[in-house]
Design a protein around this motif. Sequence first.
Motif, PDB file in Angstrom:
ATOM      1  N   ARG A 258       0.743  -1.118  -0.017  1.00  0.00           N
ATOM      2  CA  ARG A 258       0.061   0.061  -0.059  1.00  0.00           C
ATOM      3  C   ARG A 258       0.721   1.306   0.094  1.00  0.00           C
ATOM      4  O   ARG A 258       0.603   2.190  -0.796  1.00  0.00           O
ATOM      5  CB  ARG A 258      -1.029   0.201   1.366  1.00  0.00           C
ATOM      6  N   THR A 259       1.878   1.149   0.937  1.00  0.00           N
ATOM      7  CA  THR A 259       2.889   2.382   0.884  1.00  0.00           C
ATOM      8  C   THR A 259       3.444   2.631  -0.324  1.00  0.00           C
ATOM      9  O   THR A 259       3.686   3.767  -0.927  1.00  0.00           O
ATOM     10  CB  THR A 259       3.897   2.170   1.909  1.00  0.00           C
ATOM     11  N   ARG A 260       3.982   1.343  -0.962  1.00  0.00           N
ATOM     12  CA  ARG A 260       4.611   1.442  -2.284  1.00  0.00           C
ATOM     13  C   ARG A 260       3.600   2.051  -3.558  1.00  0.00           C
ATOM     14  O   ARG A 260       4.282   2.865  -4.292  1.00  0.00           O
ATOM     15  CB  ARG A 260       5.113   0.057  -2.710  1.00  0.00           C
ATOM     16  N   ALA A 261       2.548   1.702  -3.186  1.00  0.00           N
ATOM     17  CA  ALA A 261       1.488   2.016  -4.224  1.00  0.00           C
ATOM     18  C   ALA A 261       1.480   3.873  -4.328  1.00  0.00           C
ATOM     19  O   ALA A 261       1.265   4.317  -5.319  1.00  0.00           O
ATOM     20  CB  ALA A 261       0.162   1.518  -4.109  1.00  0.00           C
ATOM     21  N   MET A 262       1.202   4.160  -2.882  1.00  0.00           N
ATOM     22  CA  MET A 262       1.149   5.535  -3.065  1.00  0.00           C
ATOM     23  C   MET A 262       2.481   6.424  -3.282  1.00  0.00           C
ATOM     24  O   MET A 262       2.456   7.529  -3.900  1.00  0.00           O
ATOM     25  CB  MET A 262       0.830   5.855  -1.293  1.00  0.00           C
ATOM     26  N   THR A 263       3.668   5.687  -2.928  1.00  0.00           N
ATOM     27  CA  THR A 263       5.029   6.479  -2.910  1.00  0.00           C
ATOM     28  C   THR A 263       5.216   6.525  -4.629  1.00  0.00           C
ATOM     29  O   THR A 263       5.879   7.279  -5.083  1.00  0.00           O
ATOM     30  CB  THR A 263       5.957   5.997  -2.323  1.00  0.00           C
ATOM     31  N   THR A 264       4.918   5.481  -5.495  1.00  0.00           N
ATOM     32  CA  THR A 264       4.956   5.323  -6.867  1.00  0.00           C
ATOM     33  C   THR A 264       4.040   5.815  -7.633  1.00  0.00           C
ATOM     34  O   THR A 264       4.255   5.990  -9.018  1.00  0.00           O
ATOM     35  CB  THR A 264       5.760   3.830  -7.139  1.00  0.00           C
ATOM     36  N   ASN A 265       2.867   6.184  -7.197  1.00  0.00           N
ATOM     37  CA  ASN A 265       1.788   6.633  -7.831  1.00  0.00           C
ATOM     38  C   ASN A 265       1.248   5.902  -8.842  1.00  0.00           C
ATOM     39  O   ASN A 265       1.008   6.290 -10.166  1.00  0.00           O
ATOM     40  CB  ASN A 265       2.227   8.337  -8.196  1.00  0.00           C
ATOM     41  N   GLN A 266       1.174   4.459  -8.575  1.00  0.00           N
ATOM     42  CA  GLN A 266       0.663   3.548  -9.477  1.00  0.00           C
ATOM     43  C   GLN A 266      -0.152   2.566  -8.606  1.00  0.00           C
ATOM     44  O   GLN A 266      -0.260   2.348  -7.479  1.00  0.00           O
ATOM     45  CB  GLN A 266       1.755   2.771 -10.225  1.00  0.00           C
ATOM     46  N   THR A 267      -1.133   1.802  -9.258  1.00  0.00           N
ATOM     47  CA  THR A 267      -1.893   0.871  -8.833  1.00  0.00           C
ATOM     48  C   THR A 267      -1.271  -0.591  -8.651  1.00  0.00           C
ATOM     49  O   THR A 267      -0.523  -0.762  -9.745  1.00  0.00           O
ATOM     50  CB  THR A 267      -3.273   0.694  -9.799  1.00  0.00           C
ATOM     51  N   LEU A 268      -1.199  -1.043  -7.474  1.00  0.00           N
ATOM     52  CA  LEU A 268      -0.491  -2.435  -7.357  1.00  0.00           C
ATOM     53  C   LEU A 268      -1.222  -3.507  -6.968  1.00  0.00           C
ATOM     54  O   LEU A 268      -2.457  -3.495  -6.176  1.00  0.00           O
ATOM     55  CB  LEU A 268       0.624  -2.196  -6.470  1.00  0.00           C
ATOM     56  N   ASN A 269      -0.936  -4.788  -7.442  1.00  0.00           N
ATOM     57  CA  ASN A 269      -1.751  -6.057  -7.181  1.00  0.00           C
ATOM     58  C   ASN A 269      -0.737  -6.963  -6.198  1.00  0.00           C
ATOM     59  O   ASN A 269       0.296  -7.129  -6.823  1.00  0.00           O
ATOM     60  CB  ASN A 269      -2.155  -6.787  -8.509  1.00  0.00           C
ATOM     61  N   VAL A 270      -1.520  -7.477  -5.171  1.00  0.00           N
ATOM     62  CA  VAL A 270      -0.692  -8.583  -4.543  1.00  0.00           C
ATOM     63  C   VAL A 270      -1.485  -9.714  -4.602  1.00  0.00           C
ATOM     64  O   VAL A 270      -2.487  -9.816  -4.196  1.00  0.00           O
ATOM     65  CB  VAL A 270      -0.692  -8.211  -2.947  1.00  0.00           C
ATOM     66  N   GLN A 271      -1.043 -10.836  -5.197  1.00  0.00           N
ATOM     67  CA  GLN A 271      -1.509 -12.200  -5.318  1.00  0.00           C
ATOM     68  C   GLN A 271      -0.955 -12.899  -4.427  1.00  0.00           C
ATOM     69  O   GLN A 271       0.340 -13.115  -4.135  1.00  0.00           O
ATOM     70  CB  GLN A 271      -1.172 -12.886  -6.786  1.00  0.00           C
ATOM     71  N   ILE A 272      -1.757 -13.514  -3.385  1.00  0.00           N
ATOM     72  CA  ILE A 272      -1.229 -14.337  -2.418  1.00  0.00           C
ATOM     73  C   ILE A 272      -1.905 -15.690  -2.101  1.00  0.00           C
ATOM     74  O   ILE A 272      -3.323 -15.775  -2.384  1.00  0.00           O
ATOM     75  CB  ILE A 272      -1.696 -13.566  -1.034  1.00  0.00           C
ATOM     76  N   VAL A 273      -1.070 -16.717  -2.511  1.00  0.00           N
ATOM     77  CA  VAL A 273      -1.390 -18.147  -2.717  1.00  0.00           C
ATOM     78  C   VAL A 273      -0.546 -18.930  -1.760  1.00  0.00           C
ATOM     79  O   VAL A 273       0.407 -18.806  -1.493  1.00  0.00           O
ATOM     80  CB  VAL A 273      -1.111 -18.485  -4.437  1.00  0.00           C
ATOM     81  N   LEU A 274      -1.397 -20.182  -1.436  1.00  0.00           N
ATOM     82  CA  LEU A 274      -0.973 -21.134  -0.550  1.00  0.00           C
ATOM     83  C   LEU A 274      -0.212 -22.335  -1.557  1.00  0.00           C
ATOM     84  O   LEU A 274      -1.099 -22.758  -2.205  1.00  0.00           O
ATOM     85  CB  LEU A 274      -1.665 -21.675   0.469  1.00  0.00           C
ATOM     86  N   VAL A 275       1.132 -22.278  -1.519  1.00  0.00           N
ATOM     87  CA  VAL A 275       1.717 -23.428  -2.466  1.00  0.00           C
ATOM     88  C   VAL A 275       2.750 -23.959  -1.751  1.00  0.00           C
ATOM     89  O   VAL A 275       3.553 -23.560  -1.041  1.00  0.00           O
ATOM     90  CB  VAL A 275       2.268 -22.539  -3.754  1.00  0.00           C
TER      91      VAL A 275
END
Length: 176
Positions: free
Chosen positions: A66-83
């Motif tokens: 979330r912090t990175r999305a705000m500081t780089t001014n871009q939309t970021l996706n986090v895919q979280i998977v149990l593998v």
Amino acid sequence: MGVSNKTRRDGTLSRQAGFTLIEVLIAAAIIGIAAAIAIPNFTRMYIDYQTRVTASEITRHLVLVRTRAMTTNQTLNVQIVLVNGGVQMTTTNLAGAPALQGLNRIEAVQMTTLAFNNGGLLPNGGVVQFNSLGIRTSVPGTGVQTITVGGTLTGAPTTQYLINITPSGTSGLVRL
């Protein structure tokens, strides 16, 4: 005049002090019973600890993204998977390019539950999206998105944790 353990005053040997076989067997049985009771509790405590650490690391990663999305001014996706006994987290921008290096995997061998509530229940993974303002834009848009993290011991669920991600993008951890 005192009497020594080895010889008495009259010169004869005294009876040696020590434990009988029965006493040693009883002590070993007590230790064995205590260990049989304690080991499953220690195993459960370890799985609960591992689950809490995993949930905390996921929460920390979401705050970082979330912090990175705000500081780089871009939309970021986090895919979280149990593998394969671990949680895999992949952070990308809208173009699909990697947006965050470093922590990508959390070892969680005993973890068996990683469920998202994206408008239903998505077992074993899901996506969280943050826009350039740090607002969560993934489904469900107006409600709290949740991630349930938990483990099992001999088929029974252990302590579970709920990661709440509000529409404003803030993340919190709750023990169930």
